[in-house]
Design a protein around this motif. Sequence first.
Motif, mmCIF file in Angstrom:
data_model
loop_
_atom_site.group_PDB
_atom_site.id
_atom_site.type_symbol
_atom_site.label_atom_id
_atom_site.label_comp_id
_atom_site.label_asym_id
_atom_site.label_seq_id
_atom_site.Cartn_x
_atom_site.Cartn_y
_atom_site.Cartn_z
ATOM 1 N N HIS A 1 5.487 -4.116 -5.845
ATOM 2 C CA HIS A 1 4.021 -4.228 -5.968
ATOM 3 C C HIS A 1 3.316 -2.896 -5.692
ATOM 4 O O HIS A 1 3.646 -2.199 -4.741
ATOM 5 C CB HIS A 1 3.505 -5.280 -4.982
ATOM 6 C CG HIS A 1 2.016 -5.311 -4.894
ATOM 7 N ND1 HIS A 1 1.229 -5.883 -5.864
ATOM 8 C CD2 HIS A 1 1.159 -4.804 -3.967
ATOM 9 C CE1 HIS A 1 -0.036 -5.746 -5.533
ATOM 10 N NE2 HIS A 1 -0.113 -5.099 -4.394
ATOM 11 N N LYS A 2 2.352 -2.593 -6.559
ATOM 12 C CA LYS A 2 1.476 -1.421 -6.316
ATOM 13 C C LYS A 2 0.049 -1.956 -6.258
ATOM 14 O O LYS A 2 -0.409 -2.573 -7.229
ATOM 15 C CB LYS A 2 1.574 -0.420 -7.477
ATOM 16 C CG LYS A 2 2.915 0.285 -7.597
ATOM 17 C CD LYS A 2 2.764 1.763 -7.223
ATOM 18 C CE LYS A 2 4.047 2.547 -7.343
ATOM 19 N NZ LYS A 2 5.206 1.989 -6.729
ATOM 20 N N PRO A 3 -0.679 -1.720 -5.175
ATOM 21 C CA PRO A 3 -2.054 -2.229 -5.096
ATOM 22 C C PRO A 3 -2.923 -1.661 -6.205
ATOM 23 O O PRO A 3 -2.740 -0.503 -6.594
ATOM 24 C CB PRO A 3 -2.545 -1.736 -3.731
ATOM 25 C CG PRO A 3 -1.335 -1.337 -2.991
ATOM 26 C CD PRO A 3 -0.291 -0.954 -3.996
ATOM 27 N N ASN B 1 1.069 -3.163 3.214
ATOM 28 C CA ASN B 1 0.287 -4.290 2.709
ATOM 29 C C ASN B 1 -0.739 -4.810 3.710
ATOM 30 O O ASN B 1 -1.831 -5.211 3.325
ATOM 31 C CB ASN B 1 1.206 -5.442 2.289
ATOM 32 C CG ASN B 1 1.633 -5.287 0.858
ATOM 33 O OD1 ASN B 1 1.120 -4.431 0.154
ATOM 34 N ND2 ASN B 1 2.573 -6.105 0.417
ATOM 35 N N CYS B 2 -0.376 -4.785 4.998
ATOM 36 C CA CYS B 2 -1.340 -5.311 5.976
ATOM 37 C C CYS B 2 -2.538 -4.365 6.107
ATOM 38 O O CYS B 2 -3.569 -4.754 6.667
ATOM 39 C CB CYS B 2 -0.671 -5.575 7.329
ATOM 40 S SG CYS B 2 0.209 -4.177 7.968
ATOM 41 N N CYS B 3 -2.429 -3.134 5.600
ATOM 42 C CA CYS B 3 -3.557 -2.195 5.623
ATOM 43 C C CYS B 3 -4.272 -2.144 4.261
ATOM 44 O O CYS B 3 -5.419 -1.740 4.178
ATOM 45 C CB CYS B 3 -3.068 -0.807 6.005
ATOM 46 S SG CYS B 3 -2.023 -0.803 7.463
ATOM 47 N N HIS B 4 -3.560 -2.551 3.204
ATOM 48 C CA HIS B 4 -4.195 -2.642 1.881
ATOM 49 C C HIS B 4 -4.988 -3.942 1.740
ATOM 50 O O HIS B 4 -5.938 -4.004 0.968
ATOM 51 C CB HIS B 4 -3.130 -2.656 0.773
ATOM 52 C CG HIS B 4 -2.590 -1.315 0.426
ATOM 53 N ND1 HIS B 4 -3.395 -0.273 0.024
ATOM 54 C CD2 HIS B 4 -1.326 -0.841 0.406
ATOM 55 C CE1 HIS B 4 -2.640 0.782 -0.226
ATOM 56 N NE2 HIS B 4 -1.394 0.473 0.000
ATOM 57 N N TYR B 5 -4.548 -4.984 2.447
ATOM 58 C CA TYR B 5 -5.154 -6.317 2.276
ATOM 59 C C TYR B 5 -5.527 -6.872 3.643
ATOM 60 O O TYR B 5 -4.778 -7.623 4.255
ATOM 61 C CB TYR B 5 -4.178 -7.254 1.563
ATOM 62 C CG TYR B 5 -3.735 -6.726 0.220
ATOM 63 C CD1 TYR B 5 -4.595 -6.781 -0.872
ATOM 64 C CD2 TYR B 5 -2.485 -6.140 0.046
ATOM 65 C CE1 TYR B 5 -4.214 -6.264 -2.104
ATOM 66 C CE2 TYR B 5 -2.100 -5.627 -1.168
ATOM 67 C CZ TYR B 5 -2.967 -5.686 -2.244
ATOM 68 O OH TYR B 5 -2.583 -5.170 -3.450
ATOM 69 N N ARG C 1 -12.340 -3.970 -0.871
ATOM 70 C CA ARG C 1 -11.540 -3.813 -2.092
ATOM 71 C C ARG C 1 -12.304 -4.338 -3.302
ATOM 72 O O ARG C 1 -12.094 -3.896 -4.413
ATOM 73 C CB ARG C 1 -10.204 -4.559 -1.971
ATOM 74 C CG ARG C 1 -9.239 -3.929 -0.981
ATOM 75 C CD ARG C 1 -7.841 -4.475 -1.172
ATOM 76 N NE ARG C 1 -7.275 -4.009 -2.412
ATOM 77 C CZ ARG C 1 -6.694 -2.821 -2.581
ATOM 78 N NH1 ARG C 1 -6.597 -2.000 -1.565
ATOM 79 N NH2 ARG C 1 -6.204 -2.461 -3.747
ATOM 80 N N ASP C 2 -13.150 -5.325 -3.072
ATOM 81 C CA ASP C 2 -14.054 -5.797 -4.124
ATOM 82 C C ASP C 2 -15.270 -6.424 -3.462
ATOM 83 O O ASP C 2 -15.277 -6.669 -2.262
ATOM 84 C CB ASP C 2 -13.354 -6.765 -5.087
ATOM 85 C CG ASP C 2 -12.735 -7.946 -4.367
ATOM 86 O OD1 ASP C 2 -13.317 -8.395 -3.359
ATOM 87 O OD2 ASP C 2 -11.687 -8.437 -4.805
ATOM 88 N N LYS C 3 -16.285 -6.637 -4.272
ATOM 89 C CA LYS C 3 -17.529 -7.176 -3.705
ATOM 90 C C LYS C 3 -17.479 -8.696 -3.605
ATOM 91 O O LYS C 3 -18.353 -9.317 -2.990
ATOM 92 C CB LYS C 3 -18.732 -6.787 -4.576
ATOM 93 C CG LYS C 3 -18.971 -5.289 -4.624
ATOM 94 C CD LYS C 3 -19.796 -4.818 -3.448
ATOM 95 C CE LYS C 3 -20.047 -3.321 -3.534
ATOM 96 N NZ LYS C 3 -19.961 -2.622 -2.269
ATOM 97 N N ALA C 4 -16.466 -9.286 -4.231
ATOM 98 C CA ALA C 4 -16.394 -10.753 -4.261
ATOM 99 C C ALA C 4 -16.040 -11.289 -2.884
ATOM 100 O O ALA C 4 -15.408 -10.616 -2.079
ATOM 101 C CB ALA C 4 -15.338 -11.181 -5.270
ATOM 102 N N MET D 1 -10.458 -6.357 2.391
ATOM 103 C CA MET D 1 -10.672 -4.926 2.652
ATOM 104 C C MET D 1 -9.370 -4.141 2.641
ATOM 105 O O MET D 1 -8.292 -4.707 2.806
ATOM 106 C CB MET D 1 -11.335 -4.752 4.019
ATOM 107 C CG MET D 1 -12.711 -5.347 4.087
ATOM 108 S SD MET D 1 -13.568 -4.792 5.564
ATOM 109 C CE MET D 1 -15.220 -5.301 5.159
ATOM 110 N N GLY D 2 -9.501 -2.847 2.442
ATOM 111 C CA GLY D 2 -8.383 -1.929 2.599
ATOM 112 C C GLY D 2 -8.772 -0.925 3.674
ATOM 113 O O GLY D 2 -9.876 -0.994 4.216
ATOM 114 N N CYS D 3 -7.877 0.009 3.960
ATOM 115 C CA CYS D 3 -8.171 0.955 5.035
ATOM 116 C C CYS D 3 -8.001 2.396 4.569
ATOM 117 O O CYS D 3 -7.011 2.733 3.924
ATOM 118 C CB CYS D 3 -7.254 0.686 6.221
ATOM 119 S SG CYS D 3 -7.569 1.824 7.584
#
Length: 163
Positions: free
Chosen positions: A14-16, A71-75, A102-105, A117-119
Amino acid sequence: MLDQIIEEAGNDNHKPAFVKIPKQWLPGFIRWPIKLFLLPFIWLDVLAQAIAKALIRPPFKKVGACKKRGNCCHYILIKKSKGFSDKLDLFWHTQINGFYRRDKALHEVDGMKIHLMGCRHLKKDGTCGIYHFRPMICRMWPRIEYFGQPQILKGCGFRAEKR
Ligand code: SF4
Protein backbone atom coordinates in the motif's frame (compact mmCIF):
# COMPACT_ATOMS: atom_id res chain seq x y z
CA MET A 1 -15.34 4.46 2.95
CA LEU A 2 -12.93 4.84 5.89
CA ASP A 3 -13.13 1.08 6.52
CA GLN A 4 -12.05 0.54 2.92
CA ILE A 5 -9.15 3.02 3.22
CA ILE A 6 -7.89 1.36 6.40
CA GLU A 7 -8.37 -2.11 4.94
CA GLU A 8 -6.33 -1.21 1.85
CA ALA A 9 -3.67 0.50 3.98
CA GLY A 10 -3.08 -2.84 5.69
CA ASN A 11 -1.78 -4.40 2.48
CA ASP A 12 2.01 -4.72 2.30
CA ASN A 13 2.33 -2.86 -1.02
CA HIS A 14 0.00 0.00 0.00
CA LYS A 15 1.08 3.55 -0.84
CA PRO A 16 -1.00 6.33 0.76
CA ALA A 17 -2.74 8.64 -1.71
CA PHE A 18 -0.85 11.88 -2.29
CA VAL A 19 -2.15 14.78 -0.23
CA LYS A 20 -0.90 18.36 -0.58
CA ILE A 21 0.09 19.17 2.96
CA PRO A 22 -0.98 22.69 3.99
CA LYS A 23 1.51 24.90 5.80
CA GLN A 24 1.12 25.39 9.52
CA TRP A 25 0.25 29.04 10.06
CA LEU A 26 1.15 29.06 13.77
CA PRO A 27 4.86 29.96 13.87
CA GLY A 28 7.38 27.58 15.42
CA PHE A 29 8.36 30.12 18.11
CA ILE A 30 4.81 29.81 19.50
CA ARG A 31 4.31 26.11 18.76
CA TRP A 32 7.50 24.78 20.32
CA PRO A 33 7.31 26.54 23.71
CA ILE A 34 3.75 25.18 24.06
CA LYS A 35 4.97 21.66 23.24
CA LEU A 36 7.91 21.95 25.66
CA PHE A 37 5.67 23.29 28.41
CA LEU A 38 3.29 20.34 28.02
CA LEU A 39 5.99 17.66 27.81
CA PRO A 40 6.38 17.05 31.59
CA PHE A 41 2.59 16.63 31.87
CA ILE A 42 2.68 14.08 29.04
CA TRP A 43 5.47 12.16 30.83
CA LEU A 44 3.48 12.22 34.08
CA ASP A 45 0.38 10.96 32.29
CA VAL A 46 2.34 8.15 30.59
CA LEU A 47 3.94 7.21 33.92
CA ALA A 48 0.61 7.21 35.77
CA GLN A 49 -0.95 5.01 33.08
CA ALA A 50 2.03 2.61 33.17
CA ILE A 51 1.76 2.31 36.97
CA ALA A 52 -1.99 1.76 36.79
CA LYS A 53 -1.54 -0.94 34.14
CA ALA A 54 1.22 -2.63 36.17
CA LEU A 55 -1.02 -2.71 39.25
CA ILE A 56 -4.23 -3.71 37.48
CA ARG A 57 -3.46 -5.52 34.29
CA PRO A 58 -5.72 -4.99 31.26
CA PRO A 59 -7.09 -8.19 29.69
CA PHE A 60 -4.80 -7.85 26.64
CA LYS A 61 -1.09 -7.16 26.31
CA LYS A 62 0.83 -5.65 23.39
CA VAL A 63 3.37 -7.93 21.71
CA GLY A 64 5.47 -7.54 18.57
CA ALA A 65 7.37 -4.55 17.26
CA CYS A 66 6.85 -1.54 15.03
CA LYS A 67 7.42 -2.34 11.34
CA LYS A 68 7.81 1.36 10.52
CA ARG A 69 5.14 1.21 7.84
CA GLY A 70 3.90 4.61 8.97
CA ASN A 71 0.21 3.75 8.67
CA CYS A 72 -0.66 4.88 12.18
CA CYS A 73 0.84 8.29 11.25
CA HIS A 74 -0.73 8.42 7.76
CA TYR A 75 -4.20 7.52 9.07
CA ILE A 76 -4.92 9.19 12.39
CA LEU A 77 -8.56 8.99 13.36
CA ILE A 78 -9.73 11.95 15.42
CA LYS A 79 -13.24 11.86 16.82
CA LYS A 80 -15.25 14.95 15.90
CA SER A 81 -16.31 16.96 18.93
CA LYS A 82 -19.45 19.04 19.16
CA GLY A 83 -19.65 22.73 18.25
CA PHE A 84 -16.76 25.05 18.99
CA SER A 85 -14.66 22.39 20.75
CA ASP A 86 -14.26 20.69 17.37
CA LYS A 87 -12.65 23.87 16.03
CA LEU A 88 -10.32 23.92 19.06
CA ASP A 89 -9.49 20.24 18.53
CA LEU A 90 -8.71 20.85 14.87
CA PHE A 91 -6.56 23.85 15.78
CA TRP A 92 -4.68 21.78 18.36
CA HIS A 93 -4.11 18.78 16.13
CA THR A 94 -3.11 20.76 13.04
CA GLN A 95 -1.14 23.63 14.60
CA ILE A 96 0.37 22.12 17.74
CA ASN A 97 0.55 18.38 17.03
CA GLY A 98 1.50 18.92 13.38
CA PHE A 99 -1.25 16.80 11.86
CA TYR A 100 -3.12 17.75 8.69
CA ARG A 101 -6.49 16.70 7.33
CA ARG A 102 -6.17 14.06 4.65
CA ASP A 103 -9.53 15.20 3.30
CA LYS A 104 -12.25 17.61 4.25
CA ALA A 105 -14.87 14.87 4.48
CA LEU A 106 -16.12 13.54 7.77
CA HIS A 107 -15.95 9.76 8.02
CA GLU A 108 -18.03 7.51 10.18
CA VAL A 109 -16.90 4.67 12.44
CA ASP A 110 -19.27 2.88 14.82
CA GLY A 111 -21.72 5.78 14.60
CA MET A 112 -19.01 8.36 15.42
CA LYS A 113 -17.96 11.17 13.10
CA ILE A 114 -14.23 11.05 12.43
CA HIS A 115 -11.62 13.43 10.97
CA LEU A 116 -9.01 11.52 8.99
CA MET A 117 -5.57 13.05 9.45
CA GLY A 118 -1.96 12.47 8.55
CA CYS A 119 1.16 13.81 10.23
CA ARG A 120 3.80 16.22 8.95
CA HIS A 121 6.47 14.69 11.18
CA LEU A 122 6.48 11.24 9.63
CA LYS A 123 9.82 10.69 7.90
CA LYS A 124 10.34 8.78 4.65
CA ASP A 125 11.88 5.84 6.53
CA GLY A 126 8.68 5.44 8.57
CA THR A 127 10.12 6.90 11.77
CA CYS A 128 8.89 9.88 13.74
CA GLY A 129 10.70 13.19 13.21
CA ILE A 130 9.82 14.41 16.72
CA TYR A 131 9.89 11.10 18.57
CA HIS A 132 10.78 12.52 22.01
CA PHE A 133 8.23 15.32 21.64
CA ARG A 134 5.44 13.31 20.04
CA PRO A 135 1.91 13.96 21.29
CA MET A 136 0.05 11.83 23.81
CA ILE A 137 -2.19 10.32 21.15
CA CYS A 138 0.91 8.81 19.48
CA ARG A 139 2.29 7.44 22.75
CA MET A 140 -0.98 5.67 23.47
CA TRP A 141 -1.20 3.87 20.12
CA PRO A 142 -1.99 1.03 19.57
CA ARG A 143 -4.76 1.30 22.14
CA ILE A 144 -5.07 -1.54 24.59
CA GLU A 145 -7.47 -0.50 27.29
CA TYR A 146 -9.32 -2.20 30.13
CA PHE A 147 -12.59 -2.34 28.26
CA GLY A 148 -13.43 -3.02 24.64
CA GLN A 149 -11.34 -4.59 21.93
CA PRO A 150 -7.74 -3.43 21.36
CA GLN A 151 -7.36 -0.99 18.48
CA ILE A 152 -4.55 -1.91 16.12
CA LEU A 153 -4.36 -1.18 12.39
CA LYS A 154 -4.26 -4.05 9.95
CA GLY A 155 -0.67 -4.79 8.88
CA CYS A 156 0.81 -3.33 12.09
CA GLY A 157 3.83 -5.11 13.62
CA PHE A 158 2.11 -5.10 17.00
CA ARG A 159 -0.70 -7.39 18.00
CA ALA A 160 -2.77 -7.83 21.13
CA GLU A 161 -2.67 -11.10 23.03
CA LYS A 162 -4.93 -12.21 25.84
CA ARG A 163 -3.13 -12.47 29.16
S1 SF4 B 1 4.16 12.80 15.81
FE1 SF4 B 1 5.45 11.08 15.19
S2 SF4 B 1 4.44 9.26 16.02
FE2 SF4 B 1 2.93 10.93 16.04
S3 SF4 B 1 1.81 10.73 14.12
FE3 SF4 B 1 3.52 12.17 13.77
S4 SF4 B 1 5.20 10.91 12.95
FE4 SF4 B 1 3.70 9.53 13.90
